[in-house]
Motif scaffolding. Structure first.
Motif, PDB file in Angstrom:
ATOM      1  N   ILE A 131     -18.358  14.454 -45.957  1.00  0.00           N
ATOM      2  CA  ILE A 131     -17.168  14.763 -46.753  1.00  0.00           C
ATOM      3  C   ILE A 131     -17.102  16.251 -47.092  1.00  0.00           C
ATOM      4  N   HIS A 132     -18.277  16.840 -47.393  1.00  0.00           N
ATOM      5  CA  HIS A 132     -18.298  18.238 -47.825  1.00  0.00           C
ATOM      6  C   HIS A 132     -18.510  19.235 -46.681  1.00  0.00           C
ATOM      7  N   TYR A 133     -18.683  18.713 -45.464  1.00  0.00           N
ATOM      8  CA  TYR A 133     -18.952  19.584 -44.310  1.00  0.00           C
ATOM      9  C   TYR A 133     -20.138  20.521 -44.609  1.00  0.00           C
ATOM     10  N   SER A 134     -21.206  19.933 -45.136  1.00  0.00           N
ATOM     11  CA  SER A 134     -22.348  20.753 -45.539  1.00  0.00           C
ATOM     12  C   SER A 134     -23.659  20.089 -45.124  1.00  0.00           C
ATOM     13  N   LYS A 135     -24.764  20.745 -45.457  1.00  0.00           N
ATOM     14  CA  LYS A 135     -26.099  20.204 -45.217  1.00  0.00           C
ATOM     15  C   LYS A 135     -26.873  20.084 -46.525  1.00  0.00           C
ATOM     16  N   GLN A 136     -26.137  20.076 -47.638  1.00  0.00           N
ATOM     17  CA  GLN A 136     -26.776  19.983 -48.945  1.00  0.00           C
ATOM     18  C   GLN A 136     -27.509  18.656 -49.118  1.00  0.00           C
ATOM     19  N   GLY A 137     -26.961  17.587 -48.522  1.00  0.00           N
ATOM     20  CA  GLY A 137     -27.610  16.278 -48.613  1.00  0.00           C
ATOM     21  C   GLY A 137     -28.967  16.276 -47.940  1.00  0.00           C
ATOM     22  N   GLN A 138     -29.047  16.882 -46.764  1.00  0.00           N
ATOM     23  CA  GLN A 138     -30.315  16.953 -46.038  1.00  0.00           C
ATOM     24  C   GLN A 138     -31.314  17.853 -46.764  1.00  0.00           C
ATOM     25  N   LEU A 139     -30.818  18.928 -47.366  1.00  0.00           N
ATOM     26  CA  LEU A 139     -31.691  19.810 -48.130  1.00  0.00           C
ATOM     27  C   LEU A 139     -32.242  19.091 -49.360  1.00  0.00           C
ATOM     28  N   PHE A 140     -31.385  18.276 -49.976  1.00  0.00           N
ATOM     29  CA  PHE A 140     -31.817  17.491 -51.136  1.00  0.00           C
ATOM     30  C   PHE A 140     -32.900  16.496 -50.724  1.00  0.00           C
ATOM     31  N   LYS A 141     -32.732  15.875 -49.561  1.00  0.00           N
ATOM     32  CA  LYS A 141     -33.716  14.914 -49.071  1.00  0.00           C
ATOM     33  C   LYS A 141     -35.068  15.584 -48.840  1.00  0.00           C
ATOM     34  N   SER A 142     -35.049  16.781 -48.291  1.00  0.00           N
ATOM     35  CA  SER A 142     -36.294  17.533 -48.069  1.00  0.00           C
ATOM     36  C   SER A 142     -36.950  17.892 -49.396  1.00  0.00           C
ATOM     37  N   LYS A 143     -36.129  18.259 -50.376  1.00  0.00           N
ATOM     38  CA  LYS A 143     -36.648  18.602 -51.698  1.00  0.00           C
ATOM     39  C   LYS A 143     -37.291  17.384 -52.353  1.00  0.00           C
ATOM     40  N   VAL A 144     -36.658  16.234 -52.200  1.00  0.00           N
ATOM     41  CA  VAL A 144     -37.171  14.993 -52.787  1.00  0.00           C
ATOM     42  C   VAL A 144     -38.520  14.616 -52.170  1.00  0.00           C
ATOM     43  N   GLN A 145     -38.682  14.867 -50.877  1.00  0.00           N
ATOM     44  CA  GLN A 145     -39.943  14.563 -50.210  1.00  0.00           C
ATOM     45  C   GLN A 145     -41.087  15.382 -50.788  1.00  0.00           C
ATOM     46  N   THR A 146     -40.821  16.644 -51.117  1.00  0.00           N
ATOM     47  CA  THR A 146     -41.867  17.469 -51.730  1.00  0.00           C
ATOM     48  C   THR A 146     -42.182  17.006 -53.153  1.00  0.00           C
ATOM     49  N   MET A 147     -41.233  16.295 -53.783  1.00  0.00           N
ATOM     50  CA  MET A 147     -41.448  15.757 -55.131  1.00  0.00           C
ATOM     51  C   MET A 147     -42.073  14.367 -55.090  1.00  0.00           C
ATOM     52  N   HIS A 148     -42.293  13.839 -53.864  1.00  0.00           N
ATOM     53  CA  HIS A 148     -42.892  12.508 -53.650  1.00  0.00           C
ATOM     54  C   HIS A 148     -42.035  11.390 -54.228  1.00  0.00           C
TER      55      HIS A 148
END
Length: 315
Positions: A131-148
Motif C-alpha cells: 500500500i505504501h510502496y515502501s520497504k518499511q515493513g521488511q525493515l521492521f521485520k529485521s528489527k524485530v528479529q534482533t529484538m528476538h
C-alpha cells in the motif's frame, strides 16, 4: 478462502480466542487512516500514524504471541520430560494426567499457533509495503528479529516439532489430522539432517540441524537467543568458556559465530527433545560422538579442578 478469514476462524475455534493474536482488522484500519491522512503518494520515512500506531501495535501483539507461545511450550515440555521427584511432584499437583495422544495434539496445536501467527505477521507487513510502496515493513521485520520477537526464532518451536515426532513414533493413535497441518518430519539430505514442518497453503519451514562450527550433526544441541543451533561443546568453545562453567558464564561481548549478535549465550536453551530425536535417528553417529564428548569433558573437568586446587593452595 482468504487468509484473513482462515486466520480468524482458526483463532476463534478450539479455544484459541483467549490466546494473543494479530489484530488484522485494527491494523488494516490504521493503514487506511494513514493513507487518508497522507497527502503524498507514498508514506514518508517518518510517518506519525505508522510510527506512532501501526508498528507499536504490531510489536505489542508480537511480544504477547511469543510470550504466550514460549510459556505454554515450556509447560508442555516440562510435563513430558519430568522424571524422578519432579514427576511425582507434578502428579501430586494434578498436572501430569495427559497421555501421549493428548500431548501430541497439544504440541501440534502449539506448532500451528506459532506458524499461522508468523504467516499473519508476514502478510500484514507485506500489505503495508504494498500500500505504501515502501520497504518499511521488511525493515521492521529485521528489527524485530534482533529484538528476538520473531516467533520462528523461538527455540521452543524446534523442541515442539521434535516432541511431536518423538511422540508420534509411539503406539499412540493421533486424532484426525487438522486441515491446517500437513505434518512434521526429520529429513536427511546428503546425510545432513533437518526438521521440516508443513502447514496449509504450501507453507514450509526447514530447520538445519548441522552445526556450523564442527560441520557435523548437532550433538547435545543448544539454541542461542538469536535462534541459531550449535553443539553444546562447540557453543562453549566459541563463547570462550569451559563445559564446566557453562554458557551462562560467557562474557556478554561474545557474539554468535553466524550472525555476530552479542548477548546470545546467557539465555541459551538446551534442546532436550531434539537431542532424544537425533539420538534415536543417528544411533551409530551418536555412539561415536558420545565417546569423543566423554573424553573431552573428562579432560576439561580435570583441568578445571587442577586450576581450582592451585588457586586454593596459592600456587
Amino acid at each position: 478462502m482468504k487468509f484473513c478469514k482462515t486466520y480468524q476462524q482458526y483463532m476463534q475455534g478450539h479455544g484459541h480466542n483467549k490466546l494473543p493474536s494479530v489484530g488484522f482488522k485494527n491494523l488494516k484500519k490504521i493503514i487506511k487512516s494513514c493513507r487518508r491522512a497522507s497527502t503524498q503518494p507514498t508514506c514518508p520515512d517518518h510517518c506519525p500514524v505508522c510510527d506512532g500506531t501501526f508498528f507499536p501495535s504490531l510489536l505489542n501483539e508480537m511480544s504477547d504471541i511469543v510470550g504466550c507461545f514460549n510459556q505454554r511450550a515450556q509447560q508442555l515440555l516440562e510435563l513430558h520430560l519430568a522424571s524422578g521427584f519432579r514427576k511425582y511432584f507434578l502428579m501430586l499437583k494434578g498436572k501430569l494426567h495427559k497421555n501421549h495422544t493428548a500431548l501430541i495434539e497439544e504440541g501440534k496445536d502449539l506448532v500451528i499457533y506459532a506458524l499461522i501467527n508468523s504467516i499473519a505477521i508476514r502478510k500484514i507487513l507485506k500489505k503495508y509495503d504494498k500500500i505504501h510502496y515502501s520497504k518499511q515493513g521488511q525493515l521492521f521485520k529485521s528489527k524485530v528479529q534482533t529484538m528476538h520477537k520473531e516467533i520462528l526464532q523461538s527455540p521452543w518451536l524446534c523442541e515442539l516439532i521434535a516432541l511431536h515426532i518423538n511422540l508420534r513414533e509411539t503406539k499412540a493413535k493421533p486424532r484426525e489430522a487438522s486441515a491446517l497441518f500437513d505434518g512434521c518430519y526429520l529429513t536427511f539430505t546428503d546425510g545432513k539432517p533437518s526438521l521440516t514442518c508443513e502447514l496449509f497453503d504450501s507453507v514450509k519451514i526447514d530447520i538445519d540441524l548441522t552445526c556450523s562450527i564442527c560441520l557435523d550433526t548437532v550433538f547435545d544441541p543448544v539454541s542461542l537467543t538469536c535462534g541459531h543451533i550449535f553443539c553444546y561443546t562447540c557453543a562453549c568453545s566459541t563463547a570462550s568458556v569451559t563445559i564446566v562453567d557453562g554458557l551462562k558464564a560467557a562474557n556478554p561481548k561474545e557474539k554468535c559465530p553466524l550472525c555476530r549478535e552479542g548477548r546470545v549465550y546467557e539465555d541459551a536453551v538446551h534442546l532436550e527433545e531434539l537431542n532424544i530425536l537425533l539420538g534415536r535417528s543417528c544411533r551409530e553417529y551418536w555412539e561415536q560422538r558420545l565417546q569423543m564428548e566423554r573424553v573431552e569433558r573428562v579432560k576439561q573437568v580435570k583441568e578445571h579442578w587442577e586450576t581450582q586446587c592451585r588457586a586454593f593452595m596459592g600456587i
